[in-house]
Design a protein around this motif. Structure first.
Motif, PDB file in Angstrom:
ATOM      1  N   SER A  65     -11.293 -20.367  48.300  1.00  8.19           N
ATOM      2  CA  SER A  65     -11.022 -19.467  49.419  1.00  8.19           C
ATOM      3  C   SER A  65      -9.636 -18.872  49.255  1.00  8.19           C
ATOM      4  O   SER A  65      -8.746 -19.490  48.657  1.00  8.19           O
ATOM      5  CB  SER A  65     -11.114 -20.221  50.753  1.00  8.19           C
ATOM      6  N   THR A  66      -9.449 -17.668  49.773  1.00  8.86           N
ATOM      7  CA  THR A  66      -8.154 -16.996  49.725  1.00  8.86           C
ATOM      8  C   THR A  66      -7.786 -16.531  51.123  1.00  8.86           C
ATOM      9  O   THR A  66      -8.650 -16.068  51.870  1.00  8.86           O
ATOM     10  CB  THR A  66      -8.200 -15.775  48.780  1.00  8.86           C
ATOM     11  N   ARG A  67      -6.545 -16.665  51.479  1.00  5.83           N
ATOM     12  CA  ARG A  67      -6.058 -16.141  52.755  1.00  5.83           C
ATOM     13  C   ARG A  67      -4.751 -15.412  52.533  1.00  5.83           C
ATOM     14  O   ARG A  67      -4.018 -15.695  51.578  1.00  5.83           O
ATOM     15  CB  ARG A  67      -5.869 -17.259  53.774  1.00  5.83           C
ATOM     16  N   ILE A  68      -4.471 -14.444  53.391  1.00  7.77           N
ATOM     17  CA  ILE A  68      -3.221 -13.695  53.321  1.00  7.77           C
ATOM     18  C   ILE A  68      -2.499 -13.833  54.652  1.00  7.77           C
ATOM     19  O   ILE A  68      -3.057 -13.505  55.713  1.00  7.77           O
ATOM     20  CB  ILE A  68      -3.466 -12.210  52.990  1.00  7.77           C
ATOM     21  N   LEU A  69      -1.280 -14.338  54.607  1.00  5.95           N
ATOM     22  CA  LEU A  69      -0.450 -14.509  55.796  1.00  5.95           C
ATOM     23  C   LEU A  69       0.561 -13.379  55.875  1.00  5.95           C
ATOM     24  O   LEU A  69       1.055 -12.901  54.855  1.00  5.95           O
ATOM     25  CB  LEU A  69       0.266 -15.862  55.750  1.00  5.95           C
ATOM     26  N   GLN A  70       0.873 -12.954  57.102  1.00  7.82           N
ATOM     27  CA  GLN A  70       1.778 -11.826  57.304  1.00  7.82           C
ATOM     28  C   GLN A  70       2.971 -12.227  58.149  1.00  7.82           C
ATOM     29  O   GLN A  70       2.847 -12.989  59.108  1.00  7.82           O
ATOM     30  CB  GLN A  70       1.031 -10.666  57.982  1.00  7.82           C
ATOM     31  N   ALA A  71       4.144 -11.709  57.787  1.00  9.20           N
ATOM     32  CA  ALA A  71       5.367 -11.905  58.562  1.00  9.20           C
ATOM     33  C   ALA A  71       6.132 -10.590  58.563  1.00  9.20           C
ATOM     34  O   ALA A  71       5.790  -9.653  57.850  1.00  9.20           O
ATOM     35  CB  ALA A  71       6.208 -13.025  57.965  1.00  9.20           C
ATOM     36  N   THR A  72       7.174 -10.510  59.367  1.00 11.05           N
ATOM     37  CA  THR A  72       8.001  -9.307  59.454  1.00 11.05           C
ATOM     38  C   THR A  72       9.458  -9.689  59.255  1.00 11.05           C
ATOM     39  O   THR A  72       9.938 -10.660  59.857  1.00 11.05           O
ATOM     40  CB  THR A  72       7.829  -8.619  60.822  1.00 11.05           C
ATOM     41  N   ASP A  73      10.172  -8.940  58.390  1.00 10.72           N
ATOM     42  CA  ASP A  73      11.579  -9.260  58.156  1.00 10.72           C
ATOM     43  C   ASP A  73      12.458  -8.591  59.213  1.00 10.72           C
ATOM     44  O   ASP A  73      11.962  -7.922  60.129  1.00 10.72           O
ATOM     45  CB  ASP A  73      12.005  -8.869  56.735  1.00 10.72           C
ATOM     46  N   GLU A  74      13.769  -8.754  59.088  1.00 11.60           N
ATOM     47  CA  GLU A  74      14.705  -8.249  60.085  1.00 11.60           C
ATOM     48  C   GLU A  74      14.695  -6.726  60.177  1.00 11.60           C
ATOM     49  O   GLU A  74      15.034  -6.160  61.216  1.00 11.60           O
ATOM     50  CB  GLU A  74      16.125  -8.739  59.752  1.00 11.60           C
ATOM     51  N   ALA A  75      14.285  -6.074  59.096  1.00  8.72           N
ATOM     52  CA  ALA A  75      14.235  -4.614  59.092  1.00  8.72           C
ATOM     53  C   ALA A  75      12.900  -4.078  59.598  1.00  8.72           C
ATOM     54  O   ALA A  75      12.684  -2.872  59.628  1.00  8.72           O
ATOM     55  CB  ALA A  75      14.508  -4.086  57.691  1.00  8.72           C
ATOM     56  N   GLY A  76      12.010  -4.983  59.990  1.00  6.63           N
ATOM     57  CA  GLY A  76      10.709  -4.569  60.502  1.00  6.63           C
ATOM     58  C   GLY A  76       9.668  -4.329  59.431  1.00  6.63           C
ATOM     59  O   GLY A  76       8.585  -3.801  59.723  1.00  6.63           O
ATOM     60  N   ARG A  77       9.952  -4.714  58.188  1.00  9.06           N
ATOM     61  CA  ARG A  77       8.994  -4.520  57.095  1.00  9.06           C
ATOM     62  C   ARG A  77       8.032  -5.690  57.018  1.00  9.06           C
ATOM     63  O   ARG A  77       8.432  -6.847  57.225  1.00  9.06           O
ATOM     64  CB  ARG A  77       9.735  -4.363  55.768  1.00  9.06           C
TER      65      ARG A  77
END
Length: 312
Positions: free
Chosen positions: A77-89
């Motif tokens: 199985s594969t999963r993709i996790l998302q986060a946001t840096d201080e610049a909003g990227r």
């Protein structure tokens, strides 16, 4: 899921080669942000079959390293996790789990700056590549349109070691930024959906795609017939030596037909109804007399052709 797996496979391969997003897009002959958008899980852009074939050439790998095996055992199985840096990227991390095992980090990724230099085995400088481009520009190398990948492979072959695609892209730009001919121009090969580079000695040069179909007679062993079809379904024939249409050597033993080109001037564009499908399509009016002085065996040099057969 298959498209996500393919994207991740390409991502890993380009990191192994040391190519940033812009560099891979350049080698594919696509817009600068093409790879960035394809690697964004929040966007719907996916790689085409044609792109997959190009990846095989770029990475020198088999299809199995790019296209996932859905029947692989044990399953994973594969999963993709998302986060946001201080610049909003947006930043992403791909994890993989085999069978009932634990999740393991596969690769982290996100938007990359155009001038990012990833770790690479290349020792060739931009100045060395510029000298090679200068030499090719002064010669006949760019007389016929060439893809970025073809230029890249020829340049690597010259140095006999890897080069950075971004250096080649920047060095080609030293000729494409010129406003007037002579210069290098970047044209769109709409038939293949990629960009090509060619030397423009007269303003507004375009190229008509033609098929080199056969060698003609024995008096001149290099004489060939090239054909193309206009929007009315009428076939037109050029007869010249093969070097007038391509710089890829061919002879009577070559497997034909192969593609060639004829320089032309686009004098107008408009929409017409396709004679077979009835759908509205783009057509181009062209002159093959304007640049290379090419006439058909019937003395014709002005035509209406489907727009996707013209690199412009």
């Amino acid at each position: 899921m298959i498209e996500v797996e393919r994207m991740l496979n390409v991502l890993i391969l380009r990191h192994e080669k040391g190519y940033n997003q812009f560099e891979l897009a350049f080698l594919l002959g696509q817009r600068d942000l093409y790879i960035r958008d394809a690697e964004d899980p929040n966007k719907k852009l996916t790689y085409s079959v044609a792109a997959t074939n190009q990846f095989r050439q770029i990475f020198g790998s088999g299809i199995q390293t790019i296209v996932p095996n859905v029947n692989q055992a044990p399953t994973y199985s594969t999963r993709i996790l998302q986060a946001t840096d201080e610049a909003g990227r947006n930043l992403y991390r791909a994890d993989k789990k085999v069978g009932n095992g634990k999740w393991k980090s596969l690769i982290s990724f996100g938007e990359e700056p155009k001038d990012l230099l990833l770790p690479s085995n290349s020792t060739i400088t931009s100045e060395q590549i510029q000298s090679w481009v200068d030499e090719k520009y002064e010669g006949n190398y760019f007389y016929f349109p060439k893809t970025a990948l073809k230029i890249f492979k020829d340049c690597e072959g010259h140095f006999n070691e890897p080069i950075r695609p971004i250096f080649l892209a920047e060095d080609l730009q030293s000729y494409t930024i010129k406003k007037k001919a002579p210069r290098l121009i970047k044209l769109r090969d709409k038939f293949n959906s990629w960009d090509v580079f060619a030397k423009e000695t007269n303003d507004k040069t375009a190229f008509l795609k033609v098929k080199i179909e056969r060698f003609v007679g024995s008096d001149d062993p290099g004489l060939v017939e090239c054909v193309f079809t206009d929007t009315k379904g009428k076939q037109h024939i050029f007869q010249e030596r093969w070097k007038a249409f391509t710089d890829i050597p061919i002879d009577a033993k070559s497997r034909l037909p192969v593609w060639g080109v004829v320089a032309c001037l686009v004098t107008g564009r408009h929409k017409i109804k396709h004679p077979i499908t009835g759908k509205e399509v783009k057509a181009a009016k062209i002159s093959t007399q304007a640049h290379w002085g090419m006439n058909t065996i019937k003395g014709l040099n002005e035509f209406e052709v489907f727009d996707d057969m013209v690199m412009a």
